[in-house]
Design a protein around this motif. Structure first.
Motif, short mmCIF file in Angstrom:
data_model
loop_
_atom_site.label_atom_id
_atom_site.label_comp_id
_atom_site.label_asym_id
_atom_site.label_seq_id
_atom_site.Cartn_x
_atom_site.Cartn_y
_atom_site.Cartn_z
N THR A 58 1.17 -1.22 -0.01
CA THR A 58 0.04 -0.18 0.04
C THR A 58 0.85 1.22 0.08
OG1 THR A 58 -1.68 -1.25 1.60
CG2 THR A 58 -1.66 1.52 1.26
N PRO A 59 1.21 1.85 -1.02
CA PRO A 59 2.09 2.77 -1.07
C PRO A 59 1.28 4.23 -0.82
CG PRO A 59 1.15 2.55 -3.31
CD PRO A 59 0.18 1.80 -2.31
N THR A 60 2.81 5.13 -0.43
CA THR A 60 2.35 6.21 -0.46
C THR A 60 3.31 7.11 0.02
OG1 THR A 60 0.17 5.60 2.00
CG2 THR A 60 1.40 7.86 1.85
N LEU A 61 3.73 8.37 -1.00
CA LEU A 61 4.44 9.99 -1.45
C LEU A 61 4.30 10.40 0.04
CD1 LEU A 61 6.69 9.65 -3.42
CD2 LEU A 61 5.15 11.66 -4.52
N ALA A 62 5.60 9.99 0.74
CA ALA A 62 5.38 11.68 2.21
C ALA A 62 6.66 11.14 2.39
CB ALA A 62 4.50 10.28 2.62
N ASP A 63 6.95 12.06 2.58
CA ASP A 63 8.78 12.39 3.79
C ASP A 63 8.84 11.77 5.06
OD1 ASP A 63 10.57 14.12 5.33
OD2 ASP A 63 11.07 14.16 3.16
N ALA A 64 9.74 11.27 5.82
CA ALA A 64 10.05 10.79 6.75
C ALA A 64 9.30 12.21 8.35
CB ALA A 64 11.01 9.94 7.16
N ALA A 65 9.79 13.29 7.60
CA ALA A 65 9.33 14.27 9.03
C ALA A 65 8.36 14.96 8.26
CB ALA A 65 10.59 15.20 8.06
N MET A 86 18.46 11.39 6.74
CA MET A 86 17.76 12.76 6.95
C MET A 86 18.48 13.94 7.58
SD MET A 86 14.16 10.73 8.93
CE MET A 86 13.44 12.30 9.05
N PRO A 87 18.43 15.33 7.16
CA PRO A 87 18.56 16.35 7.76
C PRO A 87 18.40 16.03 9.60
CG PRO A 87 18.99 16.92 5.94
CD PRO A 87 17.30 15.74 6.03
N ASP A 88 16.84 16.00 9.88
CA ASP A 88 17.30 16.18 11.12
C ASP A 88 16.64 14.82 11.46
OD1 ASP A 88 16.56 16.92 13.94
OD2 ASP A 88 14.92 18.14 13.38
N PRO A 89 17.16 13.86 12.38
CA PRO A 89 16.88 13.02 12.35
C PRO A 89 16.22 12.41 13.60
CG PRO A 89 19.00 12.08 12.13
CD PRO A 89 19.12 14.07 12.68
N ALA A 90 15.66 13.73 14.30
CA ALA A 90 15.16 13.87 15.77
C ALA A 90 14.01 14.27 15.13
CB ALA A 90 15.26 14.65 16.97
N ALA A 91 13.54 14.21 13.65
CA ALA A 91 12.04 15.37 12.81
C ALA A 91 11.84 13.79 12.88
CB ALA A 91 12.66 15.13 12.28
N GLY A 92 11.94 12.23 12.69
CA GLY A 92 11.40 11.47 11.98
C GLY A 92 11.01 10.52 13.17
N LEU A 93 11.54 10.29 13.84
CA LEU A 93 11.27 9.67 15.57
C LEU A 93 10.21 10.94 16.14
CD1 LEU A 93 14.74 8.94 17.38
CD2 LEU A 93 13.43 7.57 16.58
N HIS A 94 10.25 11.94 16.14
CA HIS A 94 9.12 12.61 16.09
C HIS A 94 7.97 12.50 15.97
CE1 HIS A 94 6.27 16.54 17.20
NE2 HIS A 94 7.08 16.73 18.46
N GLU A 95 8.05 12.10 14.41
CA GLU A 95 7.01 11.90 14.05
C GLU A 95 6.18 10.27 14.08
OE1 GLU A 95 4.70 13.62 10.97
OE2 GLU A 95 5.26 14.31 12.63
N ALA A 96 7.51 9.60 14.03
CA ALA A 96 6.91 8.32 14.85
C ALA A 96 6.25 8.00 15.97
CB ALA A 96 7.82 7.29 14.30
N LEU A 144 23.88 8.89 15.60
CA LEU A 144 23.38 7.49 15.67
C LEU A 144 23.52 5.92 15.59
CD1 LEU A 144 20.74 9.02 12.95
CD2 LEU A 144 20.07 8.41 14.81
N ASP A 145 24.90 6.14 16.05
CA ASP A 145 25.85 5.14 15.37
C ASP A 145 26.32 4.31 16.48
OD1 ASP A 145 27.30 6.96 16.40
OD2 ASP A 145 29.11 7.46 15.29
N THR A 146 26.19 4.90 17.89
CA THR A 146 26.08 3.61 18.96
C THR A 146 25.04 3.31 19.87
OG1 THR A 146 26.75 5.19 21.00
CG2 THR A 146 28.75 4.12 19.23
N ALA A 147 24.83 1.88 20.48
CA ALA A 147 23.39 1.95 21.84
C ALA A 147 23.38 3.36 22.46
CB ALA A 147 23.88 0.74 22.32
N ASP A 148 24.36 3.37 23.37
CA ASP A 148 23.82 4.95 23.85
C ASP A 148 23.19 6.07 23.41
OD1 ASP A 148 25.12 3.07 25.95
OD2 ASP A 148 27.03 4.09 26.17
N ASP A 156 15.66 11.23 24.41
CA ASP A 156 15.14 13.34 23.87
C ASP A 156 13.77 13.25 23.23
OD1 ASP A 156 16.81 13.22 25.20
OD2 ASP A 156 18.77 13.95 23.57
N MET A 157 13.18 11.55 22.18
CA MET A 157 11.96 11.96 21.48
C MET A 157 10.84 11.38 22.42
SD MET A 157 12.65 13.83 19.17
CE MET A 157 13.31 15.23 20.08
N GLY A 158 10.98 11.51 24.30
CA GLY A 158 9.59 10.94 24.40
C GLY A 158 9.70 9.36 24.48
N LEU A 159 10.11 8.74 24.18
CA LEU A 159 10.20 7.08 23.93
C LEU A 159 10.97 6.45 25.23
CD1 LEU A 159 10.38 7.37 19.86
CD2 LEU A 159 8.63 6.61 21.10
#
Length: 239
Positions: A58-65, A86-96, A144-148, A156-159
């Motif tokens: 089910t395709p949806t053309l959209a941006d992760a942010a 993404m230039p701002d990875p936090a934006a992707g997690l915020h949307e998720a 984004l390159d280590t577990a910590d 930080d994103m409330g998860l």
């Protein structure tokens, strides 16, 4: 696929695959979430069209942010090989986190370290030598390159981070598949599409000549991945 198995999707009714690309993870998601609607999101229509034709997504053309999904409506969001694009990875997690229902889960995969194949290095060097314009900076692997670091970003994103672990990847492209992906999809496809047809034929001919000298082992690539599963607090957390 190891990440998908840890998302506990057996009772999920809606799963969002952000950056679904050609739908490579669709079979694994369908097996893990047999009763769910799976929404495949990507900013590249060519990728989605391939996924729709080959994997009936089910395709949806959209941006992760900017996900076109109402708040608190989905059970799980998958961000595999997406955040560092993404230039701002936090934006992707915020949307998720925004679209997740309370108690829903987010799965991420990012590179810890990467060793490109000789074929990939040959390809990139050829494009540079022939003056094919590079694309503007569009990625950010910071944090984004280590577990910590991933755990901190999730918090930080409330998860609430659950499992955050490393996986080792060691794989080999088939030469035909490598060629198809590099000429049609992703940033390489965009770079080639940005030059005129006559020049593109010259570039493709040069790539064919140089790749023809390689062995199958030259298509091997590897590295380490950082995988995570986190949960949206049932009290809504901080978004």
């Amino acid at each position: 696929e190891a990440l998908v198995r840890r998302l506990d999707l057996a009772s999920a009714s809606c799963v969002v695959d952000v950056g679904a690309g050609t739908g490579a993870l669709t079979p694994a998601l369908r097996a893990a979430a047999p009763h769910a609607t799976i929404i495949s999101i990507d900013p590249a229509w060519e990728m989605l069209r391939y996924a729709q034709q080959r994997r009936q997504v089910t395709p949806t053309l959209a941006d992760a942010a900017a996900l076109p999904i109402a708040p608190a409506t989905v059970d799980a969001v998958l961000l595999a090989y997406v955040l560092f694009m993404m230039p701002d990875p936090a934006a992707g997690l915020h949307e998720a986190a925004r679209v997740l229902r309370p108690g829903g889960t987010v799965g991420t995969v990012t590179w810890g370290s990467e060793e490109p194949s000789l074929a990939a290095k040959t390809w990139d060097a050829t494009l540079e030598q022939l003056g094919v314009p590079a694309l503007p900076a569009h990625s950010n692997n910071s944090g984004l390159d280590t577990a910590d670091r991933v755990s901190t970003l999730l918090t930080d994103m409330g998860l609430t981070p659950g499992d955050v672990w490393h996986e080792t990847i060691d794989a080999t492209f088939e030469p035909d598949e490598f060629w198809r992906l590099r000429t049609i999809h992703g940033t390489n496809g965009v770079r080639l599409a940005g030059i005129d047809a006559a020049r593109r034929e010259v570039v493709l001919a040069a790539l064919r000549r140089r790749l023809a000298t390689l062995h199958r082992s030259d298509y091997e690539f590897g590295g380490t991945l950082v995988c995570s599963v986190s949960t949206k607090p049932t009290d809504g957390g901080r978004l």
